[in-house]
Motif scaffolding. Structure first.
Motif, short mmCIF file in Angstrom:
data_model
loop_
_atom_site.label_atom_id
_atom_site.label_comp_id
_atom_site.label_asym_id
_atom_site.label_seq_id
_atom_site.Cartn_x
_atom_site.Cartn_y
_atom_site.Cartn_z
N THR A 157 0.83 -1.21 0.00
CA THR A 157 0.00 0.00 0.00
C THR A 157 0.86 1.26 0.00
O THR A 157 0.58 2.22 -0.71
CB THR A 157 -0.93 0.00 1.22
OG1 THR A 157 -1.77 -1.15 1.17
CG2 THR A 157 -1.79 1.25 1.25
N SER A 158 1.93 1.23 0.79
CA SER A 158 2.77 2.43 0.90
C SER A 158 3.67 2.63 -0.31
O SER A 158 3.60 3.66 -0.99
CB SER A 158 3.63 2.33 2.17
OG SER A 158 4.54 3.41 2.23
N PHE A 159 4.52 1.65 -0.61
CA PHE A 159 5.54 1.84 -1.63
C PHE A 159 5.05 1.63 -3.06
O PHE A 159 5.70 2.11 -3.99
CB PHE A 159 6.72 0.89 -1.36
CG PHE A 159 7.71 1.43 -0.38
CD1 PHE A 159 8.10 2.76 -0.42
CD2 PHE A 159 8.27 0.62 0.59
CE1 PHE A 159 9.03 3.26 0.49
CE2 PHE A 159 9.20 1.12 1.50
CZ PHE A 159 9.57 2.44 1.45
N SER B 135 -5.42 -1.31 -9.28
CA SER B 135 -5.17 -1.65 -7.87
C SER B 135 -5.31 -3.14 -7.64
O SER B 135 -4.48 -3.76 -6.95
CB SER B 135 -6.15 -0.88 -6.97
OG SER B 135 -5.94 0.51 -7.06
N LEU B 136 -6.36 -3.75 -8.20
CA LEU B 136 -6.54 -5.20 -8.06
C LEU B 136 -5.37 -5.95 -8.67
O LEU B 136 -4.88 -6.94 -8.10
CB LEU B 136 -7.85 -5.63 -8.73
CG LEU B 136 -9.14 -5.21 -8.02
CD1 LEU B 136 -10.36 -5.59 -8.86
CD2 LEU B 136 -9.24 -5.84 -6.63
N PHE B 137 -4.91 -5.48 -9.82
CA PHE B 137 -3.76 -6.14 -10.46
C PHE B 137 -2.50 -6.02 -9.61
O PHE B 137 -1.76 -6.99 -9.42
CB PHE B 137 -3.53 -5.53 -11.85
CG PHE B 137 -2.29 -6.06 -12.53
CD1 PHE B 137 -2.30 -7.30 -13.12
CD2 PHE B 137 -1.13 -5.30 -12.55
CE1 PHE B 137 -1.15 -7.80 -13.74
CE2 PHE B 137 0.02 -5.78 -13.17
CZ PHE B 137 0.01 -7.03 -13.76
N ILE B 138 -2.26 -4.80 -9.09
CA ILE B 138 -1.05 -4.58 -8.27
C ILE B 138 -1.06 -5.46 -7.03
O ILE B 138 -0.09 -6.16 -6.73
CB ILE B 138 -0.95 -3.08 -7.89
CG1 ILE B 138 -0.60 -2.24 -9.10
CG2 ILE B 138 0.09 -2.89 -6.79
CD1 ILE B 138 -0.65 -0.75 -8.84
N TYR B 139 -2.17 -5.43 -6.28
CA TYR B 139 -2.23 -6.21 -5.05
C TYR B 139 -2.17 -7.71 -5.35
O TYR B 139 -1.50 -8.47 -4.65
CB TYR B 139 -3.50 -5.87 -4.26
CG TYR B 139 -3.38 -4.61 -3.44
CD1 TYR B 139 -2.76 -4.64 -2.20
CD2 TYR B 139 -3.87 -3.40 -3.92
CE1 TYR B 139 -2.63 -3.48 -1.44
CE2 TYR B 139 -3.75 -2.24 -3.17
CZ TYR B 139 -3.13 -2.28 -1.93
OH TYR B 139 -3.00 -1.13 -1.18
N GLY B 140 -2.90 -8.15 -6.40
CA GLY B 140 -2.87 -9.57 -6.75
C GLY B 140 -1.49 -10.04 -7.12
O GLY B 140 -1.02 -11.09 -6.66
N LEU B 141 -0.77 -9.24 -7.94
CA LEU B 141 0.57 -9.62 -8.39
C LEU B 141 1.54 -9.71 -7.22
O LEU B 141 2.25 -10.71 -7.06
CB LEU B 141 1.06 -8.60 -9.43
CG LEU B 141 2.50 -8.79 -9.91
CD1 LEU B 141 2.66 -10.13 -10.63
CD2 LEU B 141 2.93 -7.63 -10.81
N PHE B 142 1.59 -8.65 -6.41
CA PHE B 142 2.58 -8.62 -5.34
C PHE B 142 2.24 -9.58 -4.20
O PHE B 142 3.14 -10.11 -3.54
CB PHE B 142 2.75 -7.19 -4.82
CG PHE B 142 3.60 -6.32 -5.70
CD1 PHE B 142 4.97 -6.30 -5.56
CD2 PHE B 142 3.03 -5.56 -6.71
CE1 PHE B 142 5.77 -5.51 -6.37
CE2 PHE B 142 3.80 -4.78 -7.54
CZ PHE B 142 5.18 -4.75 -7.38
N LEU B 143 0.96 -9.83 -3.96
CA LEU B 143 0.60 -10.82 -2.94
C LEU B 143 0.96 -12.23 -3.41
O LEU B 143 1.41 -13.06 -2.61
CB LEU B 143 -0.89 -10.73 -2.61
CG LEU B 143 -1.30 -9.51 -1.78
CD1 LEU B 143 -2.81 -9.45 -1.64
CD2 LEU B 143 -0.64 -9.53 -0.40
N MET B 144 0.78 -12.52 -4.71
CA MET B 144 1.20 -13.82 -5.24
C MET B 144 2.72 -13.98 -5.17
O MET B 144 3.23 -15.07 -4.85
CB MET B 144 0.70 -13.99 -6.67
CG MET B 144 -0.78 -14.30 -6.77
SD MET B 144 -1.29 -14.82 -8.43
CE MET B 144 -0.98 -13.30 -9.36
N MET B 145 3.44 -12.92 -5.46
CA MET B 145 4.91 -12.97 -5.36
C MET B 145 5.33 -13.21 -3.91
O MET B 145 6.26 -13.99 -3.64
CB MET B 145 5.51 -11.67 -5.89
CG MET B 145 5.35 -11.48 -7.39
SD MET B 145 5.82 -9.82 -7.96
CE MET B 145 7.52 -9.75 -7.44
#
Length: 404
Positions: free
Chosen positions: A42-44, A69-79
């Motif tokens: 969320t921050s960086f 936003s959904l793409f960003i959170y989904g991608l980084f949470l999967m990583m």
């Protein structure tokens, strides 16, 4: 919105606790790590992108903002799930009964970390998301004031991510330190078990040598014995040979070795053990897991029945059946007392709770990894331990320390 975020976070904690069927200590550790990852993203990622790089995108294109936003959170949470989650795959189970002191300490440290994370990141994000825009409207066209607000925005946005990273490292240090302490304690217990296993093997060799010596004399006596005496000697020799012919044949080499060794132990100590383990897909169970489960269960049963002087009470039964992918292993022994139960397991009555508390807990942890569980039934005159295992569950050996 902040209330709903807090509710979502709490639901995540409850999901970890009850879906993984783990302790509050392990649930809090994973929950804290997940919160740190979310705050960092969320921050960086989110705030730097939509508050600094493309400032008005959120209000001008709300649907595109939601999709990105959904793409960003989904991608980084999967990583994070791929690279970070394996670092915390092992459940930390206390090796000794310390009254829950260690668990309470760990829970308190995790909660303090989450509280610090929540307070600092919420304050930083509040400044970035609300107060900077409010101050911009109040300042108006003052270039110097707007430049100062830009620096405040950079600092507050970066501070939230930095604090999330520091709390993440703090939580990992707690987890890793505890893991190392548990592994050190477990290695000590394994060393003691190896010593006991050596003593058992030595005793078996002495027993075999003693029986071989007796057989020689009995065979010599058969030459001169007559009548009923000859028949009695033949029966003694046959009984002795039956002992040496008691090698198990379950279809699994490790299981055969364990059962054969326990047969000698039981014969040496006047214990009658019946075993029916054939017909199950034992090869689907990891050798170390199988040896740990049955070894601990039989050790507990033998230790209990050896307290009886009456040979009719020194009885143990081991059986297993398989239906589809489910194996149910049952160990029964004679039993005549009342047990205090805690968390579905009987409390150990031995003073050395450090090592003796491992047995049933280790069995239950292994059963959980195979999608099963254990059931303890203590109704005189029978004590029953049932262990269910699914042979189609993929095993992860991340929780077993490497011992050379």
């Amino acid at each position: 919105m902040r209330v709903w975020i807090a509710v979502t976070f709490l639901l995540a904690l409850l999901s970890i606790k009850f879906l993984r069927r783990t302790s509050w200590t392990n649930a809090l550790s994973r929950w804290a790590m997940g919160l740190c990852v979310e705050r960092f993203i969320t921050s960086f990622i989110h705030n730097w992108l939509f508050l600094i790089i493309i400032k008005d995108f959120k209000t001008e294109r709300p649907l595109s903002y939601i999709a990105i936003s959904l793409f960003i959170y989904g991608l980084f949470l999967m990583m994070s799930a791929h690279w970070l989650a394996p670092l915390f795959a092992r459940d930390l189970t206390p090796l000794k009964n310390d009254g829950g002191k260690e668990s309470r300490t760990l829970c308190m440290l995790y909660i303090l970390g989450v509280v610090a994370l929540y307070l600092v990141t919420n304050a930083s994000m509040g400044i970035s998301e609300q107060y900077v825009d409010l101050l911009r409207k109040l300042i108006g066209g003052d270039a110097e004031g707007r430049t100062l607000l830009d620096y405040i925005l950079y600092f507050s946005t970066g501070m939230a991510g930095l604090v999330a990273l520091l709390i993440f490292l703090f939580q990992y240090a707690i987890y890793h330190t505890t893991e190392l302490r548990h592994e050190s304690a477990l290695l000590q217990v394994l060393s003691e078990q190896k010593s006991r296993q050596f003593d058992t093997i030595s005793a078996n060799i002495d027993y075999i040598n003693h029986k071989s010596h007796d057989l020689k004399h009995q065979i010599d006596a058969l030459e001169y014995a007559e009548g009923s005496r000859r028949g009695a000697l033949v029966r003694e020799v046959r009984n002795a040979l039956n002992l040496y012919d008691s090698t198990a044949n379950t279809g699994n080499d490790a299981l055969d070795t364990l059962i054969t060794e326990r047969n000698f132990f039981c014969a040496r100590n006047g214990i009658r053990m019946t075993c029916s383990l054939a017909g199950c897909d034992w090869d689907a169970i990891d050798v170390v897991d199988l040896y740990t489960i049955l070894g601990n269960a039989l050790d507990n049963a033998c230790d209990y029945v050896m307290r009886f002087d009456n040979p009719d009470k020194r009885v143990i039964s081991v059986s297993a059946r398989q239906k589809g992918n489910l194996i149910v292993l049952s160990i029964d022994n004679y039993f005549e007392e009342t047990l205090d139960m805690a968390d579905g397991l009987p409390k150990t009555t031995k003073p050395d709770t450090f090592s003796h508390g491992l047995g049933l807990k280790s069995i239950r942890n292994i059963a959980h990894r195979y999608g099963g569980d254990i059931l303890v039934t203590a109704k005189p005159p029978i004590f029953t331990l049932q262990i269910s295992l699914f042979t189609d569950v993929v095993r992860e050996r991340t929780d077993k320390p490497k011992v050379s």
